[in-house]
Design a protein around this motif. Structure first.
Motif, PDB file in Angstrom:
ATOM      1  N   CYS A   1      -9.394   0.116  -2.854  1.00 19.91           N
ATOM      2  CA  CYS A   1      -8.541   1.299  -2.829  1.00 19.91           C
ATOM      3  C   CYS A   1      -7.373   1.013  -3.736  1.00 19.91           C
ATOM      4  CB  CYS A   1      -7.958   1.515  -1.436  1.00 19.91           C
ATOM      5  SG  CYS A   1      -9.105   2.202  -0.291  1.00 19.91           S
TER       6      CYS A   1
ATOM      7  N   GLY B   1      -0.247   8.296  -7.915  1.00 23.96           N
ATOM      8  CA  GLY B   1       0.026   8.871  -6.609  1.00 23.96           C
ATOM      9  C   GLY B   1      -1.207   9.265  -5.823  1.00 23.96           C
ATOM     10  N   ASN B   2      -2.379   9.165  -6.450  1.00 19.89           N
ATOM     11  CA  ASN B   2      -3.579   9.521  -5.712  1.00 19.89           C
ATOM     12  C   ASN B   2      -4.346   8.294  -5.266  1.00 19.89           C
ATOM     13  OD1 ASN B   2      -3.639  12.355  -5.567  1.00 19.89           O
ATOM     14  ND2 ASN B   2      -4.054  12.419  -7.775  1.00 19.89           N
ATOM     15  N   LEU B   3      -4.790   8.361  -4.043  1.00 19.53           N
ATOM     16  CA  LEU B   3      -5.578   7.264  -3.491  1.00 19.53           C
ATOM     17  C   LEU B   3      -6.986   7.363  -4.070  1.00 19.53           C
ATOM     18  CD1 LEU B   3      -5.691   4.980  -1.422  1.00 19.53           C
ATOM     19  CD2 LEU B   3      -6.245   6.670   0.303  1.00 19.53           C
ATOM     20  N   THR B   4      -7.464   6.257  -4.630  1.00 20.23           N
ATOM     21  CA  THR B   4      -8.807   6.265  -5.200  1.00 20.23           C
ATOM     22  C   THR B   4      -9.648   5.201  -4.512  1.00 20.23           C
ATOM     23  OG1 THR B   4      -7.633   6.571  -7.255  1.00 20.23           O
ATOM     24  CG2 THR B   4     -10.015   6.342  -7.411  1.00 20.23           C
ATOM     25  N   VAL B   5     -10.848   5.563  -4.167  1.00 23.23           N
ATOM     26  CA  VAL B   5     -11.752   4.612  -3.530  1.00 23.23           C
ATOM     27  C   VAL B   5     -12.867   4.288  -4.513  1.00 23.23           C
ATOM     28  CG1 VAL B   5     -13.391   4.270  -1.651  1.00 23.23           C
ATOM     29  CG2 VAL B   5     -11.254   5.495  -1.229  1.00 23.23           C
TER      30      VAL B   5
ATOM     31  N   VAL C   1      -6.078  -2.577  -2.686  1.00 26.08           N
ATOM     32  CA  VAL C   1      -6.523  -3.183  -1.437  1.00 26.08           C
ATOM     33  C   VAL C   1      -8.030  -3.340  -1.490  1.00 26.08           C
ATOM     34  CG1 VAL C   1      -6.761  -2.849   1.039  1.00 26.08           C
ATOM     35  CG2 VAL C   1      -4.615  -2.293  -0.088  1.00 26.08           C
TER      36      VAL C   1
ATOM     37  N   ARG D   1     -11.362  -3.986   0.392  1.00 33.11           N
ATOM     38  CA  ARG D   1     -11.926  -3.987   1.745  1.00 33.11           C
ATOM     39  C   ARG D   1     -13.209  -4.791   1.694  1.00 33.11           C
ATOM     40  NH1 ARG D   1     -12.049  -0.748   6.880  1.00 33.11           N
ATOM     41  NH2 ARG D   1      -9.871  -1.275   6.668  1.00 33.11           N
TER      42      ARG D   1
ATOM     43  N   TYR E   1     -15.386  -2.051  -0.983  1.00 30.01           N
ATOM     44  CA  TYR E   1     -14.782  -1.131  -1.938  1.00 30.01           C
ATOM     45  C   TYR E   1     -13.326  -1.522  -2.171  1.00 30.01           C
ATOM     46  CZ  TYR E   1     -12.931   1.232   2.267  1.00 30.01           C
ATOM     47  OH  TYR E   1     -12.307   1.519   3.450  1.00 30.01           O
TER      48      TYR E   1
ATOM     49  N   ALA F   1     -16.260   2.229  -4.836  1.00 27.38           N
ATOM     50  CA  ALA F   1     -17.239   1.470  -4.061  1.00 27.38           C
ATOM     51  C   ALA F   1     -17.753   0.292  -4.873  1.00 27.38           C
ATOM     52  CB  ALA F   1     -18.400   2.374  -3.666  1.00 27.38           C
TER      53      ALA F   1
ATOM     54  N   ASP G   1      -2.913 -11.236   5.925  1.00 20.49           N
ATOM     55  CA  ASP G   1      -4.039 -10.618   5.235  1.00 20.49           C
ATOM     56  C   ASP G   1      -4.877 -11.643   4.497  1.00 20.49           C
ATOM     57  OD1 ASP G   1      -2.533  -9.244   2.205  1.00 20.49           O
ATOM     58  OD2 ASP G   1      -2.340 -11.181   3.171  1.00 20.49           O
TER      59      ASP G   1
ATOM     60  N   ARG H   1      -9.179 -13.083  -6.391  1.00 18.13           N
ATOM     61  CA  ARG H   1      -9.043 -11.642  -6.127  1.00 18.13           C
ATOM     62  C   ARG H   1      -7.706 -11.108  -6.628  1.00 18.13           C
ATOM     63  NH1 ARG H   1     -10.400 -11.807   0.112  1.00 18.13           N
ATOM     64  NH2 ARG H   1      -8.998 -13.560  -0.118  1.00 18.13           N
ATOM     65  N   CYS H   2      -6.731 -12.000  -6.742  1.00 20.39           N
ATOM     66  CA  CYS H   2      -5.405 -11.554  -7.170  1.00 20.39           C
ATOM     67  C   CYS H   2      -5.248 -11.613  -8.680  1.00 20.39           C
ATOM     68  CB  CYS H   2      -4.327 -12.409  -6.523  1.00 20.39           C
ATOM     69  SG  CYS H   2      -4.277 -12.233  -4.761  1.00 20.39           S
TER      70      CYS H   2
ATOM     71  N   ASN I   1      -2.581  -5.465  -6.551  1.00 18.15           N
ATOM     72  CA  ASN I   1      -2.689  -4.204  -7.269  1.00 18.15           C
ATOM     73  C   ASN I   1      -3.809  -3.338  -6.704  1.00 18.15           C
ATOM     74  OD1 ASN I   1      -4.650  -5.873  -8.232  1.00 18.15           O
ATOM     75  ND2 ASN I   1      -3.594  -6.265 -10.159  1.00 18.15           N
TER      76      ASN I   1
ATOM     77  N   TRP J   1      -3.910   3.129  -5.820  1.00 17.04           N
ATOM     78  CA  TRP J   1      -3.167   4.374  -5.985  1.00 17.04           C
ATOM     79  C   TRP J   1      -2.972   4.608  -7.470  1.00 17.04           C
ATOM     80  CZ3 TRP J   1      -2.879   1.326  -1.819  1.00 17.04           C
ATOM     81  CH2 TRP J   1      -2.920   1.942  -0.565  1.00 17.04           C
TER      82      TRP J   1
ATOM     83  N   ILE K   1     -18.468   3.431   3.064  1.00 15.89           N
ATOM     84  CA  ILE K   1     -17.498   3.813   2.037  1.00 15.89           C
ATOM     85  C   ILE K   1     -16.851   5.138   2.451  1.00 15.89           C
ATOM     86  CG2 ILE K   1     -17.143   4.223  -0.425  1.00 15.89           C
ATOM     87  CD1 ILE K   1     -18.375   1.495   0.162  1.00 15.89           C
TER      88      ILE K   1
ATOM     89  N   ASP L   1      -5.000  -7.517   0.409  1.00 18.28           N
ATOM     90  CA  ASP L   1      -4.096  -6.922  -0.566  1.00 18.28           C
ATOM     91  C   ASP L   1      -4.050  -7.821  -1.798  1.00 18.28           C
ATOM     92  OD1 ASP L   1      -2.115  -5.751  -1.987  1.00 18.28           O
ATOM     93  OD2 ASP L   1      -0.734  -5.539  -0.303  1.00 18.28           O
ATOM     94  N   THR L   2      -4.605  -7.344  -2.893  1.00 21.60           N
ATOM     95  CA  THR L   2      -4.688  -8.193  -4.084  1.00 21.60           C
ATOM     96  C   THR L   2      -3.423  -8.096  -4.920  1.00 21.60           C
ATOM     97  OG1 THR L   2      -5.620  -6.458  -5.467  1.00 21.60           O
ATOM     98  CG2 THR L   2      -7.171  -7.834  -4.263  1.00 21.60           C
TER      99      THR L   2
ATOM    100  N   GLN M   1      -1.991  10.306   1.716  1.00 19.81           N
ATOM    101  CA  GLN M   1      -3.449  10.191   1.697  1.00 19.81           C
ATOM    102  C   GLN M   1      -3.908   8.999   2.508  1.00 19.81           C
ATOM    103  OE1 GLN M   1      -4.254  10.112  -2.509  1.00 19.81           O
ATOM    104  NE2 GLN M   1      -4.087  12.325  -2.674  1.00 19.81           N
TER     105      GLN M   1
END
Lengths: 146, 320, 345, 281
Positions: C69, C74-78, C265, C267, C67, C80, B229, A143-144, C263, C71, D13, C260-261, D97
């Motif tokens: 997440c 500066g914008n959070l992007t999700v 996150v 989920r 999904y 899926a 984590d 994953r990393c 680069n 940045w 999601i 937390d990869t 955000q």
């Protein structure tokens, strides 16, 4: 050796004890001795602060080699910390090799504050060794890797 | 068995102990469960047979917090775990009454399944052989073929601690306990990697190995909770399988009595004891022979040192 | 219509199915048999009655990303996770495990639909495998499962020399139509098959758990069962591990976590177990503080709460994996029998 | 509703939400206004419903929506600092955000059972959060409901959430009576001093009202007892339950008590419904 191998720049984590090895690294730096930029130093209060979880998680997050540096046995700032390190790491390294990690991906070296040259030399040699071993594929978290 | 029940009843009756820790018979002959008994009447369900492999020492941690003494029946190998827990101050020796029970090796129904015996209805222990009644006819096999792995590397017939001993024990050792470890060491690094990859990829992270282990008794395990984590409830990647098992084995290094419970309970049949035995074998070689739980005073190799210990490079997992 | 194939031809059948879709079937690896992807090298094991793990993880994996997440400027992007798109075939699902899927359907396909699960169900074709030699831990009949006639998109029966194949659904028929190595059956085949089924059912009658009944367990039993003092005795050997829940074909509790990869996150969700002490832990405390409560929850959920919400359907299928795998010898049969014994007193 | 998959997006999601306003209510409670990145509300909700807020990489948690559905441009959440996630939320600033999914759960029956009734709101501390949504809704549909009594208490004056709104707006509205209390006397407070259940008894409301109760578990317990003494039946009292939740859609299993899932079948329960549940909340 393929082109990929030649270009391979390993990621090396070096856990350095605050009192000896970190000062040794400092000396290497201030004496303008060269050691590879691939080495990322993580300062720890004592080599015995490093528990197995640290080492495994370092590999998880993308390290190709981990080296743990502490004061010479007998010189520990806390008297006996590195004696325990020595025993622990002997068992841990052996166990990790036993489950299939290549020999030499984890190493322990004793470097005093006065041994700037030894520090640089050790790092050069270790990076070469890891470069020869190639990327860490047996203990990585995919994953990393994106 | 009747002798054990009578003795337990007597000790309950005269107030020496407040409860009895043993095994309870259930609806199948091969599924006795660990149980606490608090009255003579309850003790009528007590059973002790060749299927009583479970190591009861760990249950004594919780009963140490209870009022009064607990009578526990321990097999010779269980007494090592008991000693280890006393040494770590997890069990209050003063609140226990130990009766050493005889043991000639324990068997499991899983072994019988592996031997191809299916549809088992009843198992009769006739000394050296087992007669198994199944839905598909009567089968038999040598007793030792159905024995737990740990019994092939028996720690001997002596109880390391006991207030009294009832019954005869036998040393069932018939292999070198490090044989498989040595065999793996002689493989190449790549072969060993493949071996453990195949074994550990079966892991479903049910935590049975951790929860059954007598010395895995931290109040809060690093693998539980939200703090890390990467250390999660499931093996999201192959890395996490190895991570869990390396840490699990290392955390009990020097404290593991080689009781073999981890391998006994693994629902996926992973030979987890190999990791522990590798550590034991190394520590024996580096620092002299040591058997955890043999007594309650000897210092474990990882909590001791000498000025001239071997250097970490000496730790070799096996061939390259 | 039932079709047949000689047993020696099984590898050809696997290869033919694998041409059409990914094929999962019981494979022996490192001594244990579990469902795995087939290729020409895999050691297929149809002799083991029950895989160590149920096939539920083909539809509800132990761990799956939901999904990511990150940045960007500066914008959070999700983003899926894409849903399953490849067709796959699961060969060799026993009747009990198939019922397990029905139970999971009730959970994941009820409103709001879990689209990850739904996509896998849509793309998966299930070939059920009739049991020939049930084992001592089986009690599927208690839950109305007929292991000799398990259903599924396709049902197969395996006798000493022959595999019988019958498509039951349009999906199963579609798969059958793409396989040309299945032969016709004659009357003798039909008789042999019927005899096999009768023989299997007769064994079921003789199983140790043949007389296990669910009297007193249903959606209305909450109060009486919940307050019973029996739980206090039953739970004691429990080690609080998750072996039973992970082996179970119907347990579906899950946890959602972040990774937390470096680069972003990721989920993901992964199986969780109601037997774990932190299962219900939250900032202001825990509403099930003892292992007895957690143990009770598992069985109450299977035998009381689930039927209350699902027209009396139990969330146990009698596969017997908990009977075989619990380190302390606990299982749902003991619970049912303990209450039965109590009622008779 | 949330079950609609027409957008192709699974219910698990989330959407991205932007924090547009942060107000410090008390030393440990902040209110956050959350909008869609392009402005406007992320979704429509009903009073009493909840949403899952998540700081990626930290954690995710279920929170009551504090704002009334009648507010057009944002959703507001009043959040008390008490754990890892809430700690982190409190460290955020305007423009940050987060991810939001929901709305989840049922709601207070403002369109059915509560209509035309005299309402009694009983809240303690942060328990005002879910009730404020109802109070706002009722204020905006004033004609549909009878008299409104709001009994609200907290540890001290500075712990009263939404103090300005309570004194500035609610207590001035027609047919609305506000009763405030704090646990211990302090300088600058001339109102009532004492615990909520005691004040409730003192005020002695007529038992034909419908009560909406929310606060710490201990306050709920004693207030409920008081209400029973005052002649209320359990069918006249609504409250909310809170359990650990992960999925929010009744599937992950952890908020299961009896045959109910608090995230889906709750959080709002009538007290007689709670009585039917096993005692595990």
């Amino acid at each position: 050796m393929s082109i990929d191998d030649r270009d391979f720049r390993p990621v090396i984590a070096a856990f350095c004890c605050n009192w000896c090895s970190y000062a040794g690294a400092d000396l290497a730096g201030s004496s303008r001795m060269k050691y590879p930029a691939e080495v990322k130093i993580i300062r720890v209060p004592c080599s015995c602060r490093v528990n197995p979880m640290f080492i495994l998680r370092t590999f998880e997050k993308g390290a190709d080699g981990v080296i743990l540096c502490g004061c010479h046995p007998g010189d520990c700032h806390y008297s006996t910390g590195n004696y325990y390190t020595r025993r622990r790491m002997a068992s841990l390294i052996s166990l990790m090799e036993f489950v299939g990690l290549e020999r030499g991906r984890v190493r322990v070296e004793w470097v005093s504050a006065a041994e700037g040259a030894k520090f640089a030399e050790t790092m050069n040699e270790f990076v070469e060794h890891i470069r020869a071993l190639g990327k860490n594929t047996r203990l990585e978290d995919l994953r990393c890797k994106n | 068995m009747q002798e054990l029940i009578e003795r337990a009843k007597a000790l309950l009756a005269d107030g020496t102990v407040s409860r009895v820790l043993g095994w309870r018979a259930t609806d199948t002959p091969f599924g006795p469960e660990p149980a606490f008994f608090e009255s003579g009447e309850e003790l009528n369900e007590f059973v002790y047979n060749c299927f009583c492999g479970a190591n009861l020492s760990k249950y004594l941690i919780e009963s140490s917090a209870l009022e009064g003494k607990t009578l526990a029946f321990l097999k010779p190998c269980d007494t090592y775990s008991f000693n280890q827990l006393c040494k770590e101050h997890r069990i209050d020796r003063g609140k226990t009454y130990i009766i050493g029970v005889g043991c000639k090796g324990k068997i499991t129904v899983e072994r019988l399944h592996e031997l191809g015996i299916k549809g088992i209805l009843d198992v009769e222990d006739a000394g050296d052989t087992l007669t198994v009644k199944t839905l598909y006819g009567e089968k038999s096999c040598p007793y030792s073929d159905a024995m737990l792995e740990r019994c092939h590397a028996c720690k001997g017939k002596e109880h390391r601690v006991a207030d009294e001993v009832i019954g005869e024990s036998a040393d069932t050792t018939d292999t070198d306990r490090f044989a498989k470890v040595t065999e793996l060491e002689q493989m190449t690094s790549k072969e060993r990697y493949a071996f453990f990859q195949a074994e550990l990829s079966k892991c479903i992270r049910c935590n049975a190995c951790r929860n059954v282990c007598p010395v895995c008794n931290c109040r809060k395990c690093v693998f539980d909770g939200n703090a890390f984590d990467s250390v999660q409830k499931a093996n999201a990647t192959e890395f996490e399988e190895k991570m869990f098992h390396i840490i699990r084995a290392f955390h009990v290094a020097g404290r593991c009595t080689d009781c073999g419970e981890c391998s006994r309970v693994c629902p996926q049949g992973i030979p987890l004891h190999l990791l522990n035995r590798k550590l034991i074998k190394d520590m024996d070689a580096f620092y002299g022979e040591y058997q955890a739980g043999e007594d309650t005073s000897t210092v474990s190799p990882l909590t001791a040192y000498t000025e001239h210990d071997i250097e970490p490079e000496a730790g070799k997992g096996g061939n390259e | 219509m039932t079709q047949r194939l000689s047993r020696e031809e099984l590898p050809r059948l696997y290869a033919a199915i694998a041409q059409v879709a990914d094929l999962f079937l019981p494979v022996k690896r490192a001594g244990k048999t579990n469902f795995a992807l087939w290729n020409t090298q895999t050691e297929v094991d149809l002799d083991t009655l029950k895989t160590a793990k149920s096939p539920k993880d083909l539809f509800f994996p132990q761990c799956e990303p939901l999904y990511t997440c990150d940045w960007r400027e500066g914008n959070l992007t999700v983003t899926a996770q894409a849903l399953a798109e490849r067709d796959f075939v699961v060969f060799g699902v026993r009747g009990c495990d198939l019922r397990g899927l029905d139970v999971l359907d009730r959970v994941f396909l009820s409103d709001p639909v879990d689209s990850f699960y739904a996509a896998r169900r849509e793309h998966g074709t299930v070939i059920a495998f009739a049991c020939r030699e049930p084992e001592e831990s089986c009690f599927c009949r208690t839950f109305g499962v007929d292991c000799a006639e398990p259903g599924g998109d396709v049902t197969v029966w395996l006798t000493d020399g022959t595999l019988y194949w019958r498509a039951n659904t349009p999906k199963g028929q579609a798969l059958t139509d793409r396989l040309d190595l299945l032969g016709k059956t004659d009357d003798a085949d039909e008789q042999r098959l019927a005899a096999e089924q009768t023989a299997a059912r007769e064994i079921i009658d003789r199983l140790p758990y043949a007389n296990l009944f669910l009297d007193g367990w249903n959606g209305d039993a909450t109060e009486a069962r919940f307050a019973s003092p029996l739980w206090e005795k039953l739970y004691r050997p429990c080690l609080a591990c998750g072996a039973c829940t992970f082996a179970c074909p119907t347990c579906q509790c899950y946890d959602i976590r972040d990774y937390d990869t470096g680069n972003g996150v990721q989920r993901f969700r992964c199986w969780d177990s109601c037997m774990y002490s932190d299962f219900t832990m939250m900032a202001h405390g825990n509403n099930r503080t003892s292992q007895m409560q957690r143990f009770r929850q598992r069985f109450m959920h299977k035998l009381v709460y689930f039927p209350a919400n699902n027209d009396g359907m139990y969330s146990c299928v009698g596969c017997g994996r908990c009977v075989e795998q619990c380190p302390s010898g606990l299982n749902i049969v003991k619970v049912i029998k303990a209450f039965e014994k109590e009622a008779k007193k | 509703m949330s079950g609609c998959n027409c957008s192709g997006r699974d219910v698990l999601i989330p959407q991205v939400g932007v924090i547009t306003d942060i107000r410090t209510e008390t030393p440990d409670v902040k209110s956050f206004r959350v909008c869609a990145p392009g402005g406007g509300k992320l979704f429509e909700h009903m009073p009493g419903q909840c949403a899952m807020l998540c700081v990626p990489g930290v954690s995710e948690g279920m929170f009551s929506i504090t704002s009334s559905p009648t507010v057009q441009d944002y959703q507001e959440f009043s959040i008390k600092r008490c754990g890892m996630l809430t700690d982190h939320l409190h460290s955020l600033s305007v423009g940050d955000q987060i991810t939001v999914r929901g709305p989840y759960g049922n709601h207070f029956p403002v369109e059915s059972e509560l209509r035309g009734k005299d309402l009694l709101f009983v809240a303690g501390g942060i328990g005002l959060a879910p009730l404020r949504s109802v109070i706002g809704y009722v204020s905006d549909h004033r004609a549909d409901y009878g008299t409104v009594d709001i009994l609200y208490g907290s540890r001290s004056k500075e712990d009263l959430v939404k103090y300005d709104e309570i004194t500035g707006v609610w207590s001035k509205a027609d047919g609305v009576n506000v009763h405030l209390t704090i646990d211990r006397a302090e300088d600058g407070w001339d109102g009532h001093v004492g615990f909520v259940p005691a004040y409730l008894k003192e005020l002695g409301f007529s038992s034909d009202k419908t009560a909406l109760l929310c606060g710490p578990p201990i306050m709920i317990r004693f207030s409920l007892e008081t209400l029973m003494e005052m002649g209320f039946s359990k069918k006249q009292v609504y409250t909310t339950l809170e359990l650990r939740m992960k999925c929010g859609v009744g599937k992950c299993g952890r908020c299961n008590i009896g045959s109910k899932y608090v995230c889906k079948d709750g959080p709002v329960f009538r007290c007689d419904e709670i009585d039917a549940l096993p005692d595990e909340y």
